[in-house]
Design an enzyme around this catalytic site. Structure first.
Site, PDB file in Angstrom:
ATOM      1  N   ASN A  57      13.501  -9.201   9.599  1.00  0.00           N
ATOM      2  CA  ASN A  57      13.623  -7.753   9.368  1.00  0.00           C
ATOM      3  C   ASN A  57      13.453  -6.937  10.648  1.00  0.00           C
ATOM      4  OD1 ASN A  57      13.981  -5.451   7.881  1.00  0.00           O
ATOM      5  ND2 ASN A  57      12.043  -5.570   6.758  1.00  0.00           N
TER       6      ASN A  57
ATOM      7  N   ARG B  50       0.567  -6.952  -7.786  1.00  0.00           N
ATOM      8  CA  ARG B  50       0.009  -6.365  -6.568  1.00  0.00           C
ATOM      9  C   ARG B  50       0.016  -4.853  -6.720  1.00  0.00           C
ATOM     10  NH1 ARG B  50       2.733  -6.210  -0.524  1.00  0.00           N
ATOM     11  NH2 ARG B  50       3.406  -4.138  -1.128  1.00  0.00           N
TER      12      ARG B  50
ATOM     13  N   TYR C  33       1.310   2.181   3.759  1.00  0.00           N
ATOM     14  CA  TYR C  33       2.090   0.963   3.621  1.00  0.00           C
ATOM     15  C   TYR C  33       2.324   0.633   2.142  1.00  0.00           C
ATOM     16  CZ  TYR C  33       3.024  -3.744   2.516  1.00  0.00           C
ATOM     17  OH  TYR C  33       3.584  -4.821   1.904  1.00  0.00           O
TER      18      TYR C  33
ATOM     19  N   ASP D 223      -2.474  -5.731  -0.673  1.00  0.00           N
ATOM     20  CA  ASP D 223      -2.088  -6.024   0.708  1.00  0.00           C
ATOM     21  C   ASP D 223      -2.670  -4.968   1.645  1.00  0.00           C
ATOM     22  OD1 ASP D 223      -0.827  -6.778   3.034  1.00  0.00           O
ATOM     23  OD2 ASP D 223       1.199  -6.821   2.189  1.00  0.00           O
TER      24      ASP D 223
ATOM     25  N   HIS E 230      -2.222  -5.153   4.886  1.00  0.00           N
ATOM     26  CA  HIS E 230      -1.190  -5.066   5.924  1.00  0.00           C
ATOM     27  C   HIS E 230      -1.780  -4.919   7.326  1.00  0.00           C
ATOM     28  CE1 HIS E 230       3.128  -4.396   6.946  1.00  0.00           C
ATOM     29  NE2 HIS E 230       3.252  -5.180   5.897  1.00  0.00           N
TER      30      HIS E 230
ATOM     31  N   GLU F 258      -4.815  -9.408   0.878  1.00  0.00           N
ATOM     32  CA  GLU F 258      -3.843  -9.971   1.819  1.00  0.00           C
ATOM     33  C   GLU F 258      -3.935  -9.325   3.199  1.00  0.00           C
ATOM     34  OE1 GLU F 258       0.167  -9.692   0.325  1.00  0.00           O
ATOM     35  OE2 GLU F 258       0.988  -9.815   2.341  1.00  0.00           O
TER      36      GLU F 258
ATOM     37  N   GLU G  87       2.192 -14.041   6.340  1.00  0.00           N
ATOM     38  CA  GLU G  87       3.625 -13.736   6.230  1.00  0.00           C
ATOM     39  C   GLU G  87       4.291 -13.614   7.596  1.00  0.00           C
ATOM     40  OE1 GLU G  87       3.421 -10.052   3.965  1.00  0.00           O
ATOM     41  OE2 GLU G  87       3.903  -8.925   5.764  1.00  0.00           O
TER      42      GLU G  87
ATOM     43  N   ARG H  62       0.460 -17.609   3.314  1.00  0.00           N
ATOM     44  CA  ARG H  62       1.616 -16.786   2.924  1.00  0.00           C
ATOM     45  C   ARG H  62       2.901 -17.097   3.686  1.00  0.00           C
ATOM     46  NH1 ARG H  62       2.994 -13.262  -0.133  1.00  0.00           N
ATOM     47  NH2 ARG H  62       3.288 -11.476   1.251  1.00  0.00           N
TER      48      ARG H  62
ATOM     49  N   HIS I 179       5.486 -15.524   1.001  1.00  0.00           N
ATOM     50  CA  HIS I 179       6.046 -14.189   1.215  1.00  0.00           C
ATOM     51  C   HIS I 179       7.420 -14.154   0.543  1.00  0.00           C
ATOM     52  CE1 HIS I 179       7.549 -11.204   4.540  1.00  0.00           C
ATOM     53  NE2 HIS I 179       7.097 -10.556   3.493  1.00  0.00           N
TER      54      HIS I 179
ATOM     55  N   ASP J 193      13.180  -8.299   1.978  1.00  0.00           N
ATOM     56  CA  ASP J 193      13.866  -8.488   3.251  1.00  0.00           C
ATOM     57  C   ASP J 193      14.047  -9.970   3.588  1.00  0.00           C
ATOM     58  OD1 ASP J 193      10.927  -7.110   3.904  1.00  0.00           O
ATOM     59  OD2 ASP J 193      11.242  -8.958   5.017  1.00  0.00           O
TER      60      ASP J 193
ATOM     61  N   GLU K 202       5.639 -14.369  -4.277  1.00  0.00           N
ATOM     62  CA  GLU K 202       5.946 -12.927  -4.331  1.00  0.00           C
ATOM     63  C   GLU K 202       7.401 -12.717  -4.770  1.00  0.00           C
ATOM     64  OE1 GLU K 202       5.712 -11.025  -0.495  1.00  0.00           O
ATOM     65  OE2 GLU K 202       5.558  -9.030  -1.378  1.00  0.00           O
TER      66      GLU K 202
ATOM     67  N   TRP L  62       1.023  -1.802  12.131  1.00  0.00           N
ATOM     68  CA  TRP L  62       1.727  -1.313  10.933  1.00  0.00           C
ATOM     69  C   TRP L  62       1.532  -2.301   9.796  1.00  0.00           C
ATOM     70  CZ3 TRP L  62       5.929  -3.373   8.109  1.00  0.00           C
ATOM     71  CH2 TRP L  62       6.278  -2.572   7.009  1.00  0.00           C
TER      72      TRP L  62
HETATM   73  C1  GCO Z   1       4.646  -8.163   1.701  1.00  0.00           C
HETATM   74  C2  GCO Z   1       4.936  -7.692   3.082  1.00  0.00           C
HETATM   75  C3  GCO Z   1       6.186  -6.917   3.258  1.00  0.00           C
HETATM   76  C4  GCO Z   1       6.427  -6.693   4.747  1.00  0.00           C
HETATM   77  C5  GCO Z   1       7.866  -6.797   5.050  1.00  0.00           C
HETATM   78  C6  GCO Z   1       8.145  -6.639   6.523  1.00  0.00           C
HETATM   79  O1  GCO Z   1       3.511  -8.505   1.466  1.00  0.00           O
HETATM   80  O2  GCO Z   1       5.568  -8.213   0.917  1.00  0.00           O
HETATM   81  O3  GCO Z   1       3.796  -7.159   3.680  1.00  0.00           O
HETATM   82  O4  GCO Z   1       6.205  -5.750   2.505  1.00  0.00           O
HETATM   83  O5  GCO Z   1       5.919  -5.480   5.159  1.00  0.00           O
HETATM   84  O6  GCO Z   1       8.322  -8.015   4.582  1.00  0.00           O
HETATM   85  O7  GCO Z   1       9.471  -6.950   6.771  1.00  0.00           O
HETATM   86 MG    MG Z   2       2.221  -8.480   3.052  1.00  0.00          MG
END
Ligand code: GCO
Ligand code: MG
Length: 402
Positions: A37, A147, A159, A210, A212, A236, A262, A283, A312, A316, A339, A402
């Site tokens: 992505n 989630r 996020y 998550d 993040h 997560e 991920e 993940r 994951h 994307d 997921e 991020w």
């Molecule tokens: C999740 C992830 C995604 C990512 C994304 C980035 O747990 O699904 O954190 O939302 O942010 O895949 O490309």
């Molecule tokens: Mg994630």
């Protein structure tokens, strides 16, 4: 049997996807997902310019040897671009093997370890009320694992929450979006979210969240401890994981289960996390972590330490990855959860697939190989559109995770 062609297909049916198609002299072909992505064209070039020429003339059945050739043979090891490219080749070769054998991929891996794969969906709301509504809809749809993400009071963007209230898509076309983040506001609010979910829906569903990568280890430890009464299935990415030893601090303070990985692309990214039992779920997924050959190695290593898989599966990652991942999940003895966010309708049309969703569980289907194809003529109707993931800054402007 010999590989005679390897083509890279870039398409944007709702979002960008990169697909590798490997064709043999007997007409059998396989496909693999190569989507990274926001960095899609780097993988497309790595494949087109460096990997595809090496594949021509090779026996597609030598999957392990091809993996080793692309990993060791590059001299430059690991990294998301390299490992995504290797993953696409690997996925396509397993697809060819399944088609030649006339067997679905999960049977080549050792057969099903369960009847179906439990998936978790995303209940996201701009505020608490909306998050609870989405949660109720997921229960209604049969999800056993959900989630939850939610807008934070006095924080403009957060996020995991769609701006419009529609489905969540982080990548934005054109310029890189800048978001603002406040750890203080987040930590003050997020336990309220879990409390509200448990109060309204009880403890019958698995609750996931998550972070993040937004916290430091000690902040993550504080959060994990504070939310113990809500018995999360997992918390997560509580903190970035480059320093694997940093997770010791979280473990010392909380029994909230931790899921990470991920953004990992190799077994070396999680070796210490797994060996020291610092996490509960890994993940990493097929597309970004070297394909079936490598993720199988990760899962088998993790099984020694009672760490389970939680691949994951954001939208994307293409429907090709979803198909292959479901075969992997059906087999993996230490599977935890998968997921699943769904896909834009045009993406489902571009990638005809044997996998199916049924009341919170999924099955890869019985088609030979991974059971996902690509309609190249339709794919050509959706040209690549440049899009980037956002960045986050603290309220004072400091660039953050991020
Ligand atoms: C999740 C992830 C995604 C990512 C994304 C980035 O747990 O699904 O954190 O939302 O942010 O895949 O490309
Ligand atoms: Mg994630």
């Amino acid at each position: 049997m010999k590989i005679v062609r390897a083509d890279v297909i870039v398409t944007c049916p709702g979002r960008n996807f990169v697909t590798l198609k490997i064709v043999t002299d007997e007409g059998v072909y396989g496909i693999g997902d190569a989507t990274l992505n926001g960095r899609e064209l780097a993988v497309a070039s790595y494949l087109r310019d460096h990997v595809c020429p090496m594949l021509i003339g090779r026996d597609p059945g030598r999957i392990e040897d091809t993996w080793q050739l692309l990993y060791r043979g590059a001299y430059w090891r690991r990294g998301p671009v390299t490992m995504t490219a290797i993953a696409a080749v690997d996925m396509a070769l397993w697809d060819i093997l399944g088609k030649v054998a006339g067997l679905p991929l999960y049977r080549l891996l050792g057969g099903a370890s369960r009847d179906a794969v439990m998936v978790y969906g995303h209940a996201t709301g701009r505020d608490l009320g909306e998050a609870l509504e989405r949660y109720a809809e997921h229960i209604e749809a049969g999800y056993q694992a959900i989630r939850v993400q939610c807008g934070i009071p006095n924080m403009r963007s957060v996020y995991g929450v769609a701006k419009s209230g529609g489905s969540y898509e982080p990548a934005t076309k054109g310029a890189v979006e800048e978001q603002r983040w406040s750890t203080e506001k987040y930590l003050d609010f997020v336990p309220t979210l879990f409390a509200a979910v448990r109060e309204k829906f009880g403890f019958d569903t698995h609750l996931l969240h998550d972070v993040h990568h937004r916290l430091t280890p000690i902040e993550a430890a504080r959060l994990g401890k504070a939310v113990e009464p809500y018995r999360l299935f997992w918390l997560e990415d509580p903190t970035p994981a480059e320093n694997q030893a940093g997770f010791r601090l979280i473990r010392e303070h909380t029994v909230t289960p931790i899921a990470v990985g991920e953004v990992f692309n190799s077994i070396w990214d999680c070796k210490q996390l797994i060996e020291e039992q610092l996490i509960d779920y890994i993940r990493a997924t097929l597309t970004h972590a070297g394909g079936i050959t490598h993720l199988k190695r990760v899962a088998e290593f993790a099984s020694l330490y009672q760490v389970r898989t939680g691949c994951h599966g954001a939208s994307d990652l293409s429907p090709v990855c979803m198909g292959a991942a479901l075969h992997f999940d059906l087999w993996a003895p230490n599977f935890g959860v998968q997921e699943y966010m769904g896909f834009p309708e045009p993406a489902l049309e571009v990638f005809p697939h044997a996998w199916r969703f049924e009341r919170g569980t999924m099955h890869p289907g019985e088609a030979p190989g991974h059971g996902v194809d690509i309609d190249e003529a339709l794919a050509a109707c959706y040209p690549y559109e440049s899009a980037y993931l956002p960045v986050a800054r603290l309220e004072d402007g400091t660039l953050w995770n991020w």
